[in-house]
Design a protein around this motif. Structure first.
Motif, PDB file in Angstrom:
ATOM      1  N   HIS A   1       0.847  -1.205   0.000  1.00  0.00           N
ATOM      2  CA  HIS A   1       0.000   0.000   0.000  1.00  0.00           C
ATOM      3  C   HIS A   1       0.877   1.248   0.000  1.00  0.00           C
ATOM      4  CE1 HIS A   1      -3.534  -2.500   0.599  1.00  0.00           C
ATOM      5  NE2 HIS A   1      -2.917  -3.117   1.595  1.00  0.00           N
TER       6      HIS A   1
ATOM      7  N   ILE B   1      -0.702   5.037   0.269  1.00  0.00           N
ATOM      8  CA  ILE B   1      -1.245   5.271   1.605  1.00  0.00           C
ATOM      9  C   ILE B   1      -0.112   5.460   2.616  1.00  0.00           C
ATOM     10  CG2 ILE B   1      -2.492   4.142   3.499  1.00  0.00           C
ATOM     11  CD1 ILE B   1      -4.452   3.111   1.418  1.00  0.00           C
TER      12      ILE B   1
ATOM     13  N   HIS C   1      -0.149  11.805  12.353  1.00  0.00           N
ATOM     14  CA  HIS C   1      -0.070  10.465  12.936  1.00  0.00           C
ATOM     15  C   HIS C   1       1.292   9.815  12.678  1.00  0.00           C
ATOM     16  CE1 HIS C   1      -4.720   9.728  13.169  1.00  0.00           C
ATOM     17  NE2 HIS C   1      -4.251  10.381  14.217  1.00  0.00           N
TER      18      HIS C   1
ATOM     19  N   ASN D   1      -0.604   3.279  14.444  1.00  0.00           N
ATOM     20  CA  ASN D   1      -0.084   2.716  13.187  1.00  0.00           C
ATOM     21  C   ASN D   1      -1.244   2.048  12.429  1.00  0.00           C
ATOM     22  OD1 ASN D   1      -0.502   0.114  14.151  1.00  0.00           O
ATOM     23  ND2 ASN D   1       1.633  -0.251  14.688  1.00  0.00           N
ATOM     24  N   CYS D   2      -0.956   1.442  11.292  1.00  0.00           N
ATOM     25  CA  CYS D   2      -2.010   0.868  10.442  1.00  0.00           C
ATOM     26  C   CYS D   2      -2.877  -0.125  11.222  1.00  0.00           C
ATOM     27  CB  CYS D   2      -1.420   0.143   9.244  1.00  0.00           C
ATOM     28  SG  CYS D   2      -0.001   0.951   8.459  1.00  0.00           S
TER      29      CYS D   2
ATOM     30  N   CYS E   1      -5.837   0.982  13.606  1.00  0.00           N
ATOM     31  CA  CYS E   1      -7.140   1.290  13.000  1.00  0.00           C
ATOM     32  C   CYS E   1      -7.729   0.135  12.200  1.00  0.00           C
ATOM     33  CB  CYS E   1      -7.019   2.516  12.084  1.00  0.00           C
ATOM     34  SG  CYS E   1      -6.593   4.031  12.978  1.00  0.00           S
ATOM     35  N   HIS E   2      -6.886  -0.707  11.582  1.00  0.00           N
ATOM     36  CA  HIS E   2      -7.399  -1.752  10.674  1.00  0.00           C
ATOM     37  C   HIS E   2      -7.327  -3.160  11.249  1.00  0.00           C
ATOM     38  CE1 HIS E   2      -7.999   0.833   7.204  1.00  0.00           C
ATOM     39  NE2 HIS E   2      -6.824   1.388   7.440  1.00  0.00           N
TER      40      HIS E   2
ATOM     41  N   ALA F   1     -12.290  -1.262   4.047  1.00  0.00           N
ATOM     42  CA  ALA F   1     -12.295  -0.048   4.856  1.00  0.00           C
ATOM     43  C   ALA F   1     -13.494   0.836   4.532  1.00  0.00           C
ATOM     44  CB  ALA F   1     -11.008   0.735   4.603  1.00  0.00           C
TER      45      ALA F   1
ATOM     46  N   GLU G   1     -17.894  10.092  -0.018  1.00  0.00           N
ATOM     47  CA  GLU G   1     -18.031   8.644   0.185  1.00  0.00           C
ATOM     48  C   GLU G   1     -19.434   8.166  -0.213  1.00  0.00           C
ATOM     49  OE1 GLU G   1     -16.386   5.950   0.931  1.00  0.00           O
ATOM     50  OE2 GLU G   1     -14.459   6.945   1.037  1.00  0.00           O
TER      51      GLU G   1
ATOM     52  N   ALA H   1      -9.730   4.896  -4.539  1.00  0.00           N
ATOM     53  CA  ALA H   1      -8.464   4.576  -3.887  1.00  0.00           C
ATOM     54  C   ALA H   1      -7.709   5.874  -3.565  1.00  0.00           C
ATOM     55  CB  ALA H   1      -7.624   3.671  -4.784  1.00  0.00           C
TER      56      ALA H   1
ATOM     57  N   ARG I   1      -9.408   7.690  -0.637  1.00  0.00           N
ATOM     58  CA  ARG I   1      -9.183   7.048   0.658  1.00  0.00           C
ATOM     59  C   ARG I   1      -7.737   7.172   1.119  1.00  0.00           C
ATOM     60  NH1 ARG I   1     -13.442   2.140  -0.298  1.00  0.00           N
ATOM     61  NH2 ARG I   1     -15.258   3.483   0.003  1.00  0.00           N
TER      62      ARG I   1
ATOM     63  N   PHE J   1      -7.384  10.418   3.043  1.00  0.00           N
ATOM     64  CA  PHE J   1      -7.746  10.409   4.461  1.00  0.00           C
ATOM     65  C   PHE J   1      -6.503  10.286   5.330  1.00  0.00           C
ATOM     66  CE2 PHE J   1      -7.874   7.691   8.172  1.00  0.00           C
ATOM     67  CZ  PHE J   1      -8.616   8.484   9.028  1.00  0.00           C
ATOM     68  N   HIS J   2      -5.544   9.467   4.872  1.00  0.00           N
ATOM     69  CA  HIS J   2      -4.397   9.139   5.718  1.00  0.00           C
ATOM     70  C   HIS J   2      -3.467  10.319   5.987  1.00  0.00           C
ATOM     71  CE1 HIS J   2      -5.967   5.221   4.489  1.00  0.00           C
ATOM     72  NE2 HIS J   2      -5.559   4.822   5.675  1.00  0.00           N
TER      73      HIS J   2
HETATM   74  C1  HEC Z   1      -6.328   6.703  12.212  1.00  0.00           C
HETATM   75  C2  HEC Z   1      -6.793   5.475  11.622  1.00  0.00           C
HETATM   76  C3  HEC Z   1      -6.092   4.902  10.408  1.00  0.00           C
HETATM   77  C4  HEC Z   1      -4.739   4.654  10.281  1.00  0.00           C
HETATM   78  C5  HEC Z   1      -3.594   4.931  11.253  1.00  0.00           C
HETATM   79  C6  HEC Z   1      -4.581   4.009   8.988  1.00  0.00           C
HETATM   80  N1  HEC Z   1      -5.796   3.912   8.368  1.00  0.00           N
HETATM   81 FE1  HEC Z   1      -6.190   3.100   6.553  1.00  0.00          FE
HETATM   82  N2  HEC Z   1      -8.086   3.776   6.593  1.00  0.00           N
HETATM   83  C7  HEC Z   1      -8.683   4.393   7.668  1.00  0.00           C
HETATM   84  C8  HEC Z   1     -10.015   4.852   7.299  1.00  0.00           C
HETATM   85  C9  HEC Z   1     -11.005   5.601   8.178  1.00  0.00           C
HETATM   86  C10 HEC Z   1     -10.198   4.460   5.936  1.00  0.00           C
HETATM   87  C11 HEC Z   1     -11.452   4.705   5.068  1.00  0.00           C
HETATM   88  C12 HEC Z   1     -11.430   6.101   4.480  1.00  0.00           C
HETATM   89  C13 HEC Z   1     -12.608   6.383   3.592  1.00  0.00           C
HETATM   90  O1  HEC Z   1     -13.485   5.524   3.466  1.00  0.00           O
HETATM   91  O2  HEC Z   1     -12.665   7.492   3.022  1.00  0.00           O
HETATM   92  C14 HEC Z   1      -8.981   3.774   5.535  1.00  0.00           C
HETATM   93  C15 HEC Z   1      -8.788   3.188   4.302  1.00  0.00           C
HETATM   94  C16 HEC Z   1      -7.713   2.336   4.007  1.00  0.00           C
HETATM   95  C17 HEC Z   1      -7.608   1.477   2.827  1.00  0.00           C
HETATM   96  C18 HEC Z   1      -8.663   1.313   1.745  1.00  0.00           C
HETATM   97  C19 HEC Z   1      -8.311   2.094   0.508  1.00  0.00           C
HETATM   98  C20 HEC Z   1      -9.266   1.814  -0.633  1.00  0.00           C
HETATM   99  O3  HEC Z   1      -8.830   1.976  -1.774  1.00  0.00           O
HETATM  100  O4  HEC Z   1     -10.422   1.426  -0.398  1.00  0.00           O
HETATM  101  C21 HEC Z   1      -6.398   0.830   2.920  1.00  0.00           C
HETATM  102  C22 HEC Z   1      -5.821  -0.168   1.932  1.00  0.00           C
HETATM  103  C23 HEC Z   1      -5.749   1.297   4.122  1.00  0.00           C
HETATM  104  N3  HEC Z   1      -6.559   2.204   4.755  1.00  0.00           N
HETATM  105  C24 HEC Z   1      -4.474   0.898   4.545  1.00  0.00           C
HETATM  106  C25 HEC Z   1      -3.760   1.524   5.564  1.00  0.00           C
HETATM  107  C26 HEC Z   1      -2.339   1.357   5.793  1.00  0.00           C
HETATM  108  C27 HEC Z   1      -1.415   0.497   4.975  1.00  0.00           C
HETATM  109  C28 HEC Z   1      -2.020   2.137   6.868  1.00  0.00           C
HETATM  110  C29 HEC Z   1      -0.650   2.380   7.483  1.00  0.00           C
HETATM  111  C30 HEC Z   1       0.366   2.950   6.606  1.00  0.00           C
HETATM  112  C31 HEC Z   1      -3.264   2.753   7.337  1.00  0.00           C
HETATM  113  N4  HEC Z   1      -4.279   2.385   6.507  1.00  0.00           N
HETATM  114  C32 HEC Z   1      -3.379   3.579   8.468  1.00  0.00           C
HETATM  115  C33 HEC Z   1      -8.102   4.567   8.918  1.00  0.00           C
HETATM  116  C34 HEC Z   1      -6.745   4.447   9.193  1.00  0.00           C
END
Ligand code: HEC
Ligand code: HEC
Ligand code: HEC
Ligand code: HEC
Ligand code: HEC
Length: 285
Positions: free
Chosen positions: A115, A118, A127, A139-140, A143-144, A152, A182, A214, A217, A220-221
């Motif tokens: 990824h 992201i 963060h 970290n990732c 939240c995930h 997500a 969204e 993609a 989203r 957002f990060h």
């Molecule tokens: C603070 C919480 C948070 C952290 C930390 C975070 N994420 Fe996310 N992530 C989310 C949220 C909330 C969404 C959905 C955003 C949206 O729907 O607009 C998301 C969406 C995604 C998606 C979906 C993208 C898509 O195309 O649908 C991926 C893959 C992902 N994150 C990977 C990661 C990775 C890898 C990391 C670390 C480098 C990370 N996330 C860190 C909250 C987080």
């Protein structure tokens, strides 16, 4: 003559049906292995990690992974942890690329080898910077999750998770900034699904929606609310473009349907008239 006419009717019906058939064929056969269903190779990682020898706290991991979006997309243990799933004796050897369990602050790079976009946004965010400086940022996995990762959505932004380190206020403004875009992406996705269900080819629009989604989203990060707000206009324009194409395709579909119904009607009428005429002539003979 009667035969030719009925043949015409059959052919005009067939022309309408081919679009659906071709789509189904592509979906069912061209994109999947010929054996049908995913080929699941035996993994030494899973065999050993589910065996009775494994310590209880680890034994549930393969099961949790099995229900994840990664498992569905064939991202397995060794794709994240490295190592050799074909050779039980060397499976966890560093020589075979095994990296084991990442440290808390190294998780972004661990996930980010796949990824990439992201990870980049995340590392530059409040963060990411807090994680690297003081290990205080999420970290990732925070939240995930790690093994049971699901698709997500903005539902991940909730009070319980986001108030672990700061007030919910900043999380809430972020959620509001994401909400409309969204929602719109969800609606267009649904329209595309319906068209696909009708056997209409919408692959190009699906691809554009997927990449737009993609990118949004990934945005957002950055956890930068003002950047998300600033970019919303541009995303709205791109979604307008996709929606315009979807509308056009729907309208064409309706016209095509009405026209083929009309043709069928005309041919059926003709067939009856020809049939009656033929009988009349026969009666005369
Ligand atoms: C603070 C919480 C948070 C952290 C930390 C975070 N994420 Fe996310 N992530 C989310 C949220 C909330 C969404 C959905 C955003 C949206 O729907 O607009 C998301 C969406 C995604 C998606 C979906 C993208 C898509 O195309 O649908 C991926 C893959 C992902 N994150 C990977 C990661 C990775 C890898 C990391 C670390 C480098 C990370 N996330 C860190 C909250 C987080
Ligand atoms: C022959 C058995 C066996 C095989 C095969 C095996 N493992 Fe393990 N694995 C173990 C044992 C035993 C532990 C240590 C459990 C403990 O800490 O008591 C372990 C620990 C781990 C850990 C945690 C290590 C850490 O750094 O804390 C990871 C991650 C892991 N295995 C992944 C894998 C992957 C990926 C594969 C396949 C490429 C694999 N394992 C194959 C037996 C196995
Ligand atoms: C999407 C990437 C990913 C996949 C796929 C994955 N893991 Fe992990 N694994 C992680 C991360 C990240 C951690 C460290 C964070 C944590 O413990 O949740 C971890 C931790 C572990 C640990 C140590 C747990 C602990 O409490 O110390 C073991 C054991 C392990 N994984 C085994 C496996 C096995 C077996 C598989 C396949 C069934 C697998 N993992 C698949 C990302 C993954
Ligand atoms: C070996 C490559 C790889 C690694 C490493 C990896 N992923 Fe993924 N990830 C994928 C693939 C492939 C998909 C499925 C395609 C998609 O949905 O984008 C996916 C999907 C996801 C999704 C769902 C995206 C959606 O559509 O909503 C999230 C969330 C996610 N990954 C987070 C993570 C996190 C967190 C880690 C680290 C613990 C990680 N990934 C490690 C390849 C990887
Ligand atoms: C593990 C702790 C932790 C969790 C959980 C967490 N954050 Fe944060 N967050 C931080 C830290 C640390 C900062 C940066 C330092 C500061 O501004 O307080 C921050 C900053 C932010 C900022 C401001 C960024 C900026 O550049 O101004 C937003 C927005 C934010 N977080 C949203 C969220 C959302 C949304 C969630 C839940 C999905 C979440 N956070 C969960 C620790 C966390």
């Amino acid at each position: 003559m009667k035969y030719v006419l009925s043949l015409l009717i059959v052919l005009s019906a067939a022309a309408v049906a081919t679009a659906g058939y071709r789509e189904t064929f592509e979906k069912e056969f061209l994109s999947k292995p010929w054996a049908g269903g995913p080929i699941v190779e035996k993994s030494a990682c899973i065999e050993c990690h589910t065996s009775d020898m494994m310590k209880a706290s680890f034994r549930g991991i393969p099961d949790e992974w099995q229900g994840s979006w990664h498992a569905l997309n064939e991202v397995s243990c060794h794709d994240c942890h490295g190592g050799d799933p074909k050779d039980p004796s060397m499976a966890m050897s560093h020589v075979r690329g095994f990296v084991g369990k990442p440290n808390y602050e190294d998780v972004p790079e661990f996930c980010g080898k796949c990824h990439i976009g992201i990870m980049k946004n995340y590392l530059e965010s409040g963060h990411g910077r807090a994680l690297k400086a003081t290990r205080k940022g999420p970290n990732c996995v925070t939240c995930h999750g790690s093994h049971g990762i699901q698709r997500a959505s903005i539902d991940i932004i909730n009070e319980q998770l986001c108030t672990r380190c700061h007030s919910y206020e900043r999380a809430k403004t972020m959620k509001q900034a994401l909400f409309l875009t969204e929602k719109r992406m969800g609606e267009i996705g649904k329209e595309l699904n319906e068209l696909r269900g009708e056997g209409i080819f919408v692959g190009d629009e699906e691809k554009t929606l997927f990449s737009t989604q993609a990118e949004f989203r990934a945005l957002f990060h950055t956890v930068d609310v003002s950047l998300v707000k600033k970019s919303t206009d541009e995303f709205t324009k791109r979604l307008d473009g996709i929606e315009k194409n979807v509308r056009k395709t729907s309208a064409e579909l309706r016209i095509r349907r009405n026209f083929s119904a009309f043709l069928t009607f005309v041919f059926a009428g003709l067939a009856i008239i020809v049939g009656m005429l033929a009988r009349t002539y026969k009666d005369k003979d």
